[in-house]
Design an enzyme around this catalytic site. Structure first.
Site, short mmCIF file in Angstrom:
data_model
loop_
_atom_site.label_atom_id
_atom_site.label_comp_id
_atom_site.label_asym_id
_atom_site.label_seq_id
_atom_site.Cartn_x
_atom_site.Cartn_y
_atom_site.Cartn_z
N ASP A 185 4.82 -7.26 37.73
CA ASP A 185 5.09 -6.56 36.47
C ASP A 185 4.18 -7.08 35.36
O ASP A 185 4.63 -7.44 34.28
CB ASP A 185 6.56 -6.72 36.08
CG ASP A 185 7.00 -5.71 35.01
OD1 ASP A 185 6.34 -4.66 34.88
OD2 ASP A 185 7.99 -5.97 34.32
N ASN A 414 -23.86 -25.18 63.03
CA ASN A 414 -24.88 -26.14 63.46
C ASN A 414 -24.30 -27.48 63.92
O ASN A 414 -25.03 -28.43 64.17
CB ASN A 414 -25.92 -26.38 62.35
CG ASN A 414 -25.31 -26.99 61.10
OD1 ASN A 414 -24.13 -27.35 61.09
ND2 ASN A 414 -26.10 -27.11 60.05
N GLU A 423 -22.67 -21.00 56.09
CA GLU A 423 -21.56 -21.01 57.06
C GLU A 423 -20.26 -20.59 56.38
O GLU A 423 -19.45 -19.85 56.94
CB GLU A 423 -21.42 -22.41 57.67
CG GLU A 423 -22.59 -22.80 58.57
CD GLU A 423 -22.58 -24.28 58.92
OE1 GLU A 423 -23.15 -24.63 59.97
OE2 GLU A 423 -22.02 -25.09 58.15
N ASP A 486 -18.09 -3.34 72.69
CA ASP A 486 -18.66 -2.29 73.54
C ASP A 486 -17.62 -1.20 73.79
O ASP A 486 -17.00 -1.12 74.85
CB ASP A 486 -19.15 -2.90 74.85
CG ASP A 486 -19.87 -1.88 75.73
OD1 ASP A 486 -20.23 -0.81 75.21
OD2 ASP A 486 -20.04 -2.18 76.93
#
EC number: 2.7.11.1
Length: 522
Positions: A185, A414, A423, A486
């Protein structure tokens, strides 16, 4: 400035109830006016909250400040210290349904949760006797934000002054969301100035309709005030994003002195909110800066998933003018996205990292602020301890120690034990905002990210190409990694499939219908 409606039973505001505060004069000489009651008072006496019961001994009651559906608000003085406070008195006799009792308990719990924030009215204590509940709070004597708007020439703020006000409201929203709360609100009547000084801080005072967030849920009731209600509230599928919409409406009003959505009837207002866009052509908008207009438009995006979060909005150049990065709180959605990143498939993580590497510095300003907020020692990377500190906040979930390490390891591509900015971006991107706000730019970014995998440029990502992308460090069978994306099962990934994979990465932090969240150990 807007009718209040609700299908949610709630104690309303620090003004003693929903609706406009009414300024009254008068001294009650230490005693509160009798609300009457008879049989209802006997019934109310059976309602117990467990609050302290020595209110009359602790406070000398003064003038009436306002009243509403559920009770009154008074000025009072602490008998021991002499400090002046505001006291909201709620009539137990009107708590005829269990939900009304729960609403009072929730409001007190919320005030305790948010205690200490500079832009939220300070909560001191809650008391009760056989007839009433007393909520003791900070006394704000500077009047409502609404009154100051109306007192301005043409009911307009300058851009500079408006940005100061809006920044404070966004801080309130961001703090609520970080604590797992939605205000529900946000409107000028629910913000008071601490004093009558021009530079007085603004304080949020009304949490009567506020409720807790539970991840994976949404609100299905319609609450709030007509002029400020978000489209998703009317569709009965709302969350913390609705607070940002309301602040967008207030910002529009501050800058031009008019409501962005108006009609003679409440239903008409709702139609305007659902169907139409705000007008930025009429005066004074041609004379208002492009930055201000861009800011308002990004808060009034009808799709809540594409709307800025409160913390993101605080990073916008227009509202940040004069503000510091250190003032920007950690964004609940950033923490939620990091938590979600761990659950993604490895290929989706790779895809997000590729997408992150295509973004320009100006597109990442809000995430840079978030990174800096977590990177406490300003080393340019986030350590396990810094991540643990960020994720140890009072969130709608609870993370066990090993889960923090798991998040770091998932983000740390890494494997140096730290999270650098690129990252961090990959794990915290707001994908739906990128896709909805600028579809053309989104398409170009997806194409650029896709090209990092499509080495021969034939329009498909194959298992061999994924294996050849050395930074992925993949060993063993590659085919299973592609299965999720896929869709047509032809053993390779098209650009269309790649884009759909990215679009499934989104924030999962959504609110619950009622009640505080149950922390979920992970």
């Amino acid at each position: 400035m807007g009718a209040c409606f609700s299908s949610h039973t709630a104690t309303a505001a620090a003004d003693g109830g929903s609706g406009k505060r009414q300024q009254r004069k008068g001294d009650h000489k230490g005693k509160l006016p009798d609300g009457g009651g008879g049989e209802k008072e006997k019934e109310a006496a059976r309602v117990e909250f467990g609050y302290e019961r020595d209110f009359e001994g602790r406070y000398q009651v003064g003038r009436l400040l306002g009243h509403g559906q559920f009770g009154y608000t008074f000025a009072a003085t602490d008998r021991a210290s002499g400090d002046r406070v505001a006291v909201k008195r709620i009539d137990k006799a009107k708590m005829v349904r269990p939900v009304a009792v729960e609403d009072v308990k929730r409001e007190v719990k919320i005030l305790k949760e948010l205690k200490g924030h500079e832009n939220i009215v300070h909560f001191y204590n809650a008391f009760e006797d056989d007839s009433y509940v007393y909520i003791v709070m900070e006394l704000c004597e500077g009047g409502e934000l609404l009154d100051r708007i109306l007192a301005k020439k043409n009911s307009r703020y300058s851009e500079k002054d408006a940005a100061v006000v809006v920044r404070q409201m966004l801080k309130v929203a961001a703090e609520c969301h970080l604590h797992g709360l939605v205000h529900r609100d946000m409107k000028p009547e629910n913000f008071l100035f601490k004093s009558t000084k021009e530079d007085s801080p603004l304080k949020a005072t009304d949490f009567g309709l506020s409720d807790f967030i539970k991840p994976g849920k949404k609100f299905h009731d319609i609450v709030g005030s007509a002029y400020y209600v978000a489209p998703e509230v009317l569709k009965r599928r709302s969350g913390p994003e609705s607070d940002v919409w309301s602040i967008g409406v207030i910002t529009y009003i501050l800058l031009c002195g008019r409501r962005p959505f108006w009609n003679k009837t409440e239903d008409g207002i709702f139609r305007e909110v659902l169907r139409n866009k705000p007008d930025f052509r009429k005066k004074p908008w041609p004379g208002i800066s492009s930055g201000a207009k861009d800011f308002v438009k990004k808060l009034l995006v009808k799709n809540p998933r594409a709307r800025l979060t409160a913390a993101q909005a605080l990073s916008h150049p227009w509202v940040r003018e004069g503000g510091e990065a250190s003032e920007i709180p950690v964004d609940i959605s950033v923490l939620s996205n990091m938590r979600q990143f761990v659950k993604y498939s490895r290929f989706k993580q790779f895809a997000l990292r590729a997408l992150a590497s295509t973004l320009k510095e100006e597109e990442l300003a809000d995430l840079k602020d978030q990174f800096d907020a977590i990177d406490v020692d300003k080393s340019g990377s986030i350590s396990i301890e810094e991540m643990r500190h960020a994720l140890a906040k009072d969130l709608p979930w609870r993370l066990k120690g090993p889960r923090v390490l798991e998040i770091i390891q998932a983000i740390d591509s890494n494997t140096d034990g730290l999270v650098d900015f690129e990252e961090f971006v990959a794990a915290t991107l707001h994908i739906h905002q990128m896709a909805e706000l600028d579809s053309e730019r989104w398409g170009l970014r997806c194409q650029a990210a896709f090209s990092k995998f499509d080495l021969d440029g034939d329009g498909y990502i194959t298992p061999d190409e994924l294996r050849m992308v050395q930074h992925t460090g993949l060993k063993g069978s590659i085919e299973p990694l592609l299965e999720e994306a896929d869709i047509d099962k032809d053993g390779r990934i098209s650009l269309s499939e790649f884009r759909k994979l990215l679009r499934t990465a989104s924030m999962s932090n959504l609110p619950s219908p009622r009640g505080p969240p149950n922390p979920q150990p992970l």
